[in-house]
Scaffold this active site. Structure first.
Site, PDB file in Angstrom:
ATOM      1  N   HIS A 102       0.633  -0.929  -0.178  1.00  0.00           N
ATOM      2  CA  HIS A 102      -0.167   0.210   0.408  1.00  0.00           C
ATOM      3  C   HIS A 102       1.285   1.376  -0.254  1.00  0.00           C
ATOM      4  CE1 HIS A 102      -3.091   2.469   0.760  1.00  0.00           C
ATOM      5  NE2 HIS A 102      -2.789   3.351   1.884  1.00  0.00           N
ATOM      6  N   GLU A 103       1.787   1.058   0.904  1.00  0.00           N
ATOM      7  CA  GLU A 103       2.635   2.741   1.448  1.00  0.00           C
ATOM      8  C   GLU A 103       3.469   2.765  -0.369  1.00  0.00           C
ATOM      9  OE1 GLU A 103       2.404   4.562   3.094  1.00  0.00           O
ATOM     10  OE2 GLU A 103       0.958   3.106   4.753  1.00  0.00           O
ATOM     11  N   HIS A 106       1.845   4.135  -2.470  1.00  0.00           N
ATOM     12  CA  HIS A 106       1.720   5.815  -2.818  1.00  0.00           C
ATOM     13  C   HIS A 106       3.161   6.160  -3.936  1.00  0.00           C
ATOM     14  CE1 HIS A 106      -1.429   6.742   0.013  1.00  0.00           C
ATOM     15  NE2 HIS A 106      -1.138   6.093   0.996  1.00  0.00           N
TER      16      HIS A 106
END
Length: 230
Positions: A102-103, A106
């Protein structure tokens, strides 16, 4: 009357938001605790998962660092560093893989100049000012019956609401990217992907709760202002 002793019926506007916030926090903690204990069949840690996702996305320049705390994971677009909490960084679990991917999502958004991410970054200083000063200004305006101050405070708090709303598509998109790459790169087995989705869905709910809470607070402030003017 708001901010005074006695019963304030507008408080009832916040109850649904409070319930959702409590549920969201409970959901992320319980879901994370379940899947932090379930190891990946690949045996990869969160740091290794993030490195694979970044490298295959052409982001070899993005470093990965370990930071203290629980669920303190974040991507810093200014320094191009992905920071993972100690457990996510070093633990080979489904939860760690989901959070790390998920990170990394980004970081991919940053590389692709993803519009909502840019809007959220633009809003950060304004939302910071709003969160610091809006309630103080509103309180002063109500105490001294200066509705121009109340309106100013509400405008400032509206910036916080906008920031929360801009955050939603950013977080949802990062989770979608994470799930796609976890399956596409065979980091997770086919039956492990839905489990990672549960972790990311629970995390997304906390952002929904934050946005809903800020919206309900804004509505409450508008009601309080109008009642005082009557």
């Amino acid at each position: 009357m708001p901010f005074t002793f006695g019963f304030d019926p507008t408080f009832f506007l916040l109850i649904p938001a409070m319930i959702l916030t409590i549920y969201a926090q409970s959901k992320i903690q319980s879901t994370y605790n379940i899947y932090r204990r379930e190891g990946l069949r690949s045996g990869m840690t969160g740091a290794q998962v993030a490195r694979i996702v970044l490298d295959r996305s052409g982001l070899q320049n993005v470093d990965i660092e370990m930071v203290r705390g629980n669920l303190t994971d974040h991507y810093d677009p200014r320094s191009k560093v992905l920071r993972l909490s100690e457990e996510v960084y070093s633990r080979p679990s489904i939860a760690s893989a989901g959070v790390a991917a998920h990170e990394a999502g980004h970081a991919i958004q940053d590389q692709e100049d993803y519009g909502p991410l840019r809007l959220r970054a633009f809003m950060v200083p304004f939302a910071s000012i709003g969160s610091r000063f809006s309630m103080i200004i509103i309180l002063a305006g109500l105490l001294f019956d200066m509705f121009s101050l109340v309106d100013l405070g509400i405008v400032l708090f509206s910036l916080v609401v906008l920031f929360q709303l801009f955050t939603l598509p950013v977080e949802f998109n990062a989770s979608s990217r994470a799930l796609a790459v976890l399956g596409e790169y065979h980091i997770l087995a086919e039956d492990e992907v839905p489990k990672a989705k549960k972790v990311l869905d629970a995390a997304a709910l906390t952002y929904v709760a934050a946005a809903f809470s800020s919206i309900m607070t804004l509505i409450r402030l508008l009601v309080i202002r109008d009642r005082r003017r009557d």
